[in-house]
Design a protein around this motif. Structure first.
Motif, PDB file in Angstrom:
ATOM      1  N   ASP A   1     -14.250  -1.962  -5.567  1.00  0.00           N
ATOM      2  CA  ASP A   1     -13.702  -0.825  -4.819  1.00  0.00           C
ATOM      3  C   ASP A   1     -12.236  -0.705  -5.207  1.00  0.00           C
ATOM      4  OD1 ASP A   1     -13.579   1.286  -2.961  1.00  0.00           O
ATOM      5  OD2 ASP A   1     -12.861  -0.049  -1.367  1.00  0.00           O
ATOM      6  N   PHE A   2     -11.737   0.535  -5.188  1.00  0.00           N
ATOM      7  CA  PHE A   2     -10.329   0.718  -5.538  1.00  0.00           C
ATOM      8  C   PHE A   2      -9.751   1.846  -4.700  1.00  0.00           C
ATOM      9  CE2 PHE A   2      -6.487   1.403  -7.796  1.00  0.00           C
ATOM     10  CZ  PHE A   2      -6.223   0.205  -8.468  1.00  0.00           C
ATOM     11  N   VAL A   3      -8.666   1.563  -4.025  1.00  0.00           N
ATOM     12  CA  VAL A   3      -8.005   2.590  -3.219  1.00  0.00           C
ATOM     13  C   VAL A   3      -6.626   2.864  -3.826  1.00  0.00           C
ATOM     14  CG1 VAL A   3      -6.947   3.086  -0.975  1.00  0.00           C
ATOM     15  CG2 VAL A   3      -9.237   2.104  -1.091  1.00  0.00           C
ATOM     16  N   ALA A   4      -6.389   4.130  -4.171  1.00  0.00           N
ATOM     17  CA  ALA A   4      -5.118   4.523  -4.781  1.00  0.00           C
ATOM     18  C   ALA A   4      -4.446   5.544  -3.873  1.00  0.00           C
ATOM     19  CB  ALA A   4      -5.365   5.124  -6.161  1.00  0.00           C
ATOM     20  N   VAL A   5      -3.349   5.129  -3.249  1.00  0.00           N
ATOM     21  CA  VAL A   5      -2.614   6.052  -2.377  1.00  0.00           C
ATOM     22  C   VAL A   5      -1.257   6.323  -3.007  1.00  0.00           C
ATOM     23  CG1 VAL A   5      -1.706   6.485  -0.066  1.00  0.00           C
ATOM     24  CG2 VAL A   5      -3.741   5.066  -0.350  1.00  0.00           C
ATOM     25  N   GLN A   6      -0.880   7.601  -3.112  1.00  0.00           N
ATOM     26  CA  GLN A   6       0.400   7.919  -3.708  1.00  0.00           C
ATOM     27  C   GLN A   6       1.059   9.140  -3.077  1.00  0.00           C
ATOM     28  OE1 GLN A   6      -1.867   7.454  -6.982  1.00  0.00           O
ATOM     29  NE2 GLN A   6      -3.208   8.444  -5.509  1.00  0.00           N
ATOM     30  N   GLU A   7       2.377   9.158  -3.215  1.00  0.00           N
ATOM     31  CA  GLU A   7       3.165  10.315  -2.806  1.00  0.00           C
ATOM     32  C   GLU A   7       3.708  10.901  -4.102  1.00  0.00           C
ATOM     33  OE1 GLU A   7       6.318  12.937  -1.902  1.00  0.00           O
ATOM     34  OE2 GLU A   7       6.641  11.086  -2.994  1.00  0.00           O
TER      35      GLU A   7
ATOM     36  N   ASP B   1     -15.971   2.812  -7.476  1.00  0.00           N
ATOM     37  CA  ASP B   1     -15.577   3.998  -6.727  1.00  0.00           C
ATOM     38  C   ASP B   1     -14.065   3.954  -6.655  1.00  0.00           C
ATOM     39  OD1 ASP B   1     -18.017   5.022  -6.247  1.00  0.00           O
ATOM     40  OD2 ASP B   1     -18.300   3.968  -4.344  1.00  0.00           O
ATOM     41  N   ILE B   2     -13.409   4.979  -7.187  1.00  0.00           N
ATOM     42  CA  ILE B   2     -11.954   5.014  -7.117  1.00  0.00           C
ATOM     43  C   ILE B   2     -11.613   6.036  -6.040  1.00  0.00           C
ATOM     44  CG2 ILE B   2      -9.833   5.528  -8.389  1.00  0.00           C
ATOM     45  CD1 ILE B   2     -11.545   4.771 -10.972  1.00  0.00           C
ATOM     46  N   ARG B   3     -11.075   5.540  -4.951  1.00  0.00           N
ATOM     47  CA  ARG B   3     -10.802   6.439  -3.817  1.00  0.00           C
ATOM     48  C   ARG B   3      -9.328   6.827  -3.843  1.00  0.00           C
ATOM     49  NH1 ARG B   3     -12.349   3.980   1.287  1.00  0.00           N
ATOM     50  NH2 ARG B   3     -12.314   1.860   0.435  1.00  0.00           N
ATOM     51  N   VAL B   4      -9.100   8.129  -4.066  1.00  0.00           N
ATOM     52  CA  VAL B   4      -7.740   8.630  -4.309  1.00  0.00           C
ATOM     53  C   VAL B   4      -7.227   9.377  -3.074  1.00  0.00           C
ATOM     54  CG1 VAL B   4      -6.351  10.153  -5.772  1.00  0.00           C
ATOM     55  CG2 VAL B   4      -8.251   8.861  -6.768  1.00  0.00           C
ATOM     56  N   PHE B   5      -6.031   9.040  -2.640  1.00  0.00           N
ATOM     57  CA  PHE B   5      -5.420   9.739  -1.502  1.00  0.00           C
ATOM     58  C   PHE B   5      -3.988  10.131  -1.847  1.00  0.00           C
ATOM     59  CE2 PHE B   5      -8.503   6.654  -0.012  1.00  0.00           C
ATOM     60  CZ  PHE B   5      -9.336   7.429   0.790  1.00  0.00           C
ATOM     61  N   PHE B   6      -3.645  11.363  -1.497  1.00  0.00           N
ATOM     62  CA  PHE B   6      -2.258  11.811  -1.679  1.00  0.00           C
ATOM     63  C   PHE B   6      -1.592  11.846  -0.324  1.00  0.00           C
ATOM     64  CE2 PHE B   6      -4.503  13.543  -5.373  1.00  0.00           C
ATOM     65  CZ  PHE B   6      -3.704  13.024  -6.374  1.00  0.00           C
TER      66      PHE B   6
END
Lengths: 740, 207
Positions: free
Chosen positions: A619-625, A680-685
């Motif tokens: 699992d991968f969670v990528a959160v960025q601004e 699953d690469i879960r991307v959040f801005f």
């Protein structure tokens, strides 16, 4: 400005052409009377050419043969330093040095011809890695093998060591990485004594333009470079295409026929640039509460045989080396050294993935020695609004990296997972160990320091005959969505339909130099210029009283047509102006290195096979601004793609070096993530830190934090401190063996 | 140095093996396929069969092409160079990346590793045959809608692998989709979007 298009998922401009197979990439084009070229290269890493032998099994009269004698101008690839020749004269500095060029109408005859040429060389001892270069085993560049050196200092680290609660030191290594864009490099050229035209796969038409002027001793208007559909670049098509374009054009000029010069995959992998291998020494002092007191970093990149872009790759790596953390005392010494390998070059992240890997891994080690939670340790040292980073740049925006972190922790269930995995791993009968790891980082967008000022990018816009608007820029579409986002930005700036914006083909005879398509600068820097240029079109129509301030798309078309009828054409060009308050001291490496930073926290979850040591990212969670997101699906795709490449960098992608060149130069034995490896690469801005539609770069960001997050997770799963990538199962096995 | 030579020789020999195998398989092709006629070309040279090309008939996207091909010609070369169907891409030329995937008689194959003469008389489907004029195939439409492509170079092969999956399994599970495209390398990392596109076409949204 009302935003109707920015922020929406409009269909990609060239999507239909790409799914129907209609897009024309360079190898899909054939010109009448076209012949095929090939490059004859050195096969020793260092030496002096004595003689070139042509075997008599080949009828050489049928071939076009280009040697250095056929170069009309200067035999140098113009870039930062002019030290790399298009064709080796006497001196050979790496195994893939181009020496001769051949062309023939029948491409099936080329390979045998290439093998029938023997380059007689007086071999010299060569050096192949950072250690040999630093130890000056042989001097191959300048008088100390150092291509470039920077020193970034803040406060005084030497005052801290004696009084610090704890000092932690360690060394970290990263390997080379092949860009592996799916489309191989290639060019087609037509040339004579008066002019040169080249079509091909590229990121930066004006880099090639600049390199071909001195090569052919021709003025700017006599060199024309045209980008064809390009199957990926990731930095790999930033500088090397200048060489291929030069070669194709030299052959075309001699043959007086169009020449196609395509690399096959093996040649592309062995001869062209890769990500710089690195060695980093970290020394960090902390107080008993985990406050960073001093950071001392010695960062070294292997630049290969010529200068190429190593100086700027090093610069970005050095500036990012201490991450988004506040510390009063920082010393970063950065060096790029020469070796007898083909030159390393640009690759997504541009030096930052190497230095960030070392720093993030080291923060985990420091936290462990402090018995602190690595998350808390990072959080209390985050840069805040008003803090000064490593180069002394004051962070002006309201940074909320803690909010980004909170979102990443929540989405990944970091703490719950950590507890759960600790229980899981302690059970005797499990087949896999599980772990979770995290990295926090930032990435500066656009050229470093005064780079954008020197570039002075220009973007144009003009009206088309049917009253639409065409954007004129040299920024290339290489899959990342340039054409789509420019159209969205222009459509909103003008208040017209997305379909009413067209993008001119990057062709140096038609578009101004908007700078190279690199450094995550296209959306942020060039996008802003697109906005200004099209606004210039609108303002002209307003001033001509053909439009009123409120208008529909149809009224815009009518006004445009009327303008063209009355005045012939309307073209507006705008030039980059640096934002206020940006100052950079190139000499001392102090000041505002970048006008904007994107901020991120990534969390990886892995499982490690207890018996085979195979590692899988689950699992991968990528959160960025990243400021304003212009196209959510495209942006998500950029992050997912960068994370996939980062997973490859961490676990799979191993460049095997033999005698100074890549030995596993095939897709069969250089392994990149497939659809079965990508989790699953879960991307959040995260919500933008600043209001008002500020945009930051996103292309390179995901490459920076993925490998440290993945390796951190492996460490959490196994308890082994890992100091290098790629981490292959056999490397992990050796770490276990070491202990027993 | 020596090692490097061995490495490249090994690669060459793999390739030569394929091309050699092409010549050997001509006999088998004649036996099974009426569309291949080699008689006219074998007289000139006793060592090399079909040196000047073998007359074959190809059925590509429902269209018939009569073509003279040397036995060593791969299907990818035939499509791209002789028939000017350049949608099919050649990347590794070793069957490792899947960019050249086409469908032959209902099976997805790497056209860089398939000899043209072995495909004579068979039903060949390429990316160019999917759309009906301007009307996209549902899979192509889903690829556009989900942005299941970035640079687009792996896309024709990726789409053909997905089509072949759906031809045989109209409602695949996510693991089945992952597996079906596991031979198609995408460096842009569009895999998640490809999965969504295929699930969308199969009517299994959000799985």
């Amino acid at each position: 400005m009302n935003k109707k298009w920015v922020g929406t998922n409009v269909p990609r401009k060239e999507g239909i052409e790409k799914v129907t197979g209609k897009s024309k990439y360079i190898d899909d084009l054939t010109f009448p009377d076209m012949i095929y070229g090939i490059t004859v290269r050195s096969d020793v890493p260092r030496g002096t050419i004595r003689k070139i032998h042509f075997a008599d099994n080949i009828n050489w009269d049928e071939f076009t043969i280009v040697t250095i004698e056929d170069i009309p101008g200067e035999n140098v690839v113009t870039l930062i330093e002019s030290d790399q020749p298009f064709l080796a004269d006497k001196e050979i500095r790496h195994q893939q040095e181009p020496i001769l060029l051949l062309a023939h109408p029948d491409k099936s005859l080329l390979e045998e011809a290439r093998r029938s040429i023997r380059i007689e060389v007086d071999e010299l001892p060569a050096i192949f890695n950072i250690e040999e270069s630093l130890n000056k085993k042989q001097i191959i560049y300048s008088d100390d093998n150092i291509i470039k050196e920077y020193l970034i200092t803040k406060g005084n680290t030497d005052d801290v060591w004696d009084s610090a609660y704890k000092i932690v030191s360690e060394e970290y290594h990263t390997g080379a990485q092949e860009q592996l864009y799916i489309e191989n490099n290639g060019m087609i050229a037509i040339a004579n004594d008066e002019e040169v035209t080249v079509w091909g796969s590229m990121q930066c038409p004006y880099y090639i333009h600049k390199a071909l002027m001195p090569l052919f001793d021709l003025p700017a208007e006599k060199i024309r470079i045209i980008q064809t559909a390009t199957g990926g670049g990731f930095g790999g098509k930033e500088e090397y295409p200048s060489i291929i374009a030069g070669h194709a054009a030299l052959l075309a000029r001699k043959a007086q026929k169009p020449v196609k010069l395509m690399y096959d995959r093996a040649e592309d992998m062995v001869a062209t640039t890769k990500r710089h291998p690195s060695h980093t020494r970290q020394k960090i002092a902390v107080d008993e509460n985990g406050k960073l007191l001093a950071i001392d970093i010695d960062f070294v990149l292997d630049g290969g045989a010529y200068t190429t872009l190593s100086a700027v790759v090093l610069s970005r790596g050095a500036i990012h080396a201490a991450g988004p953390y506040a510390c009063e005392n920082i010393r970063i010494r950065a060096r790029a050294v020469a070796t007898n390998t083909p030159p390393q070059g640009a690759f997504r992240g541009f030096g930052a993935p190497q230095s960030i890997f070392a720093f993030e891994r080291h923060l985990d080690l420091v936290a462990k020695q402090l018995n602190m939670c690595p998350v808390e340790f990072r959080k209390q040292n985050f840069l805040q609004q008003g803090s000064l980073n490593a180069t002394g740049q004051k962070i002006e925006e309201e940074v909320r990296l803690d909010k980004v972190l909170d979102l990443a922790l929540e989405k990944s269930q970091y703490f719950a997972k950590k507890k759960q995995f600790a229980v899981h791993n302690s059970q005797k009968n499990v087949k896999t160990y599980k772990g979770v790891g995290l990295a926090s980082f930032y990435h500066g967008a656009g050229f470093t320091g005064s780079g954008e000022v020197y570039l002075a990018s220009i973007v144009g816009a003009r009206l088309t005959a049917d009253g639409k608007v065409k954007v004129l820029a040299a920024s290339t579409e290489i899959g990342q969505g340039t054409n789509t986002i420019f159209s969205q930005i222009a459509a909103d700036a003008l208040g017209i339909d997305y379909d009413m914006v067209e993008i001119e083909t990057p062709d140096t005879s038609k578009v101004p130099n908007s700078g190279p398509t690199v450094a995550s600068r296209t959306c942020m820097i060039v996008g802003k210029l697109v906005e200004s240029a099209v606004c210039g079109i609108r303002d002209t129509l307003l001033k001509s009283n053909l439009l009123t301030s409120e208008y529909t798309s149809q009224q815009f078309i009518t006004a445009s047509k009327k303008y063209l009828e009355d005045f012939g054409e309307l073209k507006i060009f705008v030039k980059y102006k640096p934002p206020a308050g940006i100052h950079w001291d190139e000499k001392n490496y102090r000041g505002s290195a970048y006008s904007a930073y994107a901020w991120a926290v990534y969390v990886a979850e892995v499982s490690v096979d207890k018996y085979t040591y195979e590692m899988q990212v689950d699992d991968f969670v990528a959160v960025q601004e990243v400021g304003e997101v212009v196209h959510p699906i495209l942006a998500q795709g950029q992050i997912e793609g960068g994370v996939a490449q980062g997973i490859g960098y961490a676990l799979y992608e191993d460049v095997v070096w033999r005698n100074g060149q890549m030995a596993n130069n095939q897709m069969t034995n250089y392994i990149i993530p497939t659809s079965l490896d990508a989790p699953d690469i879960r991307v959040f801005f995260s919500e933008p830190f600043q209001p008002g539609g500020v945009r930051k770069g996103i292309g390179e960001l995901p490459m920076d934090g993925t490998a440290p997050a993945v390796i951190s997770a492996v460490e959490n799963a196994t308890g082994k401190h890992v100091c290098h990538v790629p981490l292959r199962p056999e490397d992990l096995m050796m770490l276990y063996r070491k202990e027993t | 140095m020596e090692e490097k030579k061995n490495l490249s020789q090994k690669e060459i020999s793999r390739r030569s093996f394929l091309k050699g195998a092409g010549i050997a398989s001509v006999g088998a092709v004649i036996a099974t396929t009426a569309s291949v006629d080699i008689k006219a070309d074998t007289k000139n040279d006793s060592d090399v069969i079909g040196k000047n090309g073998i007359s074959c008939e190809f059925d590509v996207n429902g269209k018939k092409y009569a073509q003279k091909v040397p036995p060593r010609t791969t299907l990818a070369e035939l499509l791209r160079e002789d028939l000017n169907l350049t949608g099919t891409k050649v990347v590794c030329d070793r069957g490792a990346c899947g960019a050249c995937t086409v469908i032959v008689d209902g099976k997805s194959v790497c056209s860089c590793m398939t000899l043209a003469i072995d495909s004579a008389g068979k039903k060949i489907e390429t990316i160019e045959g999917l759309a009906n004029g301007d009307e996209l195939h549902p899979l192509q439409e889903a690829f556009v809608n989900h942005d299941a492509l970035q640079c687009g170079f792996c896309t024709p092969g990726m789409v053909m692998s997905c089509k072949n999956l759906l031809d045989h399994n109209a409602q695949p599970t996510l693991p089945e989709v992952r597996k079906a495209v596991s031979g198609n390398l995408c460096r842009c990392g569009t895999y998640p979007h490809v999965f969504k596109a295929v699930m969308d076409v199969s009517g299994k949204k959000g799985e």
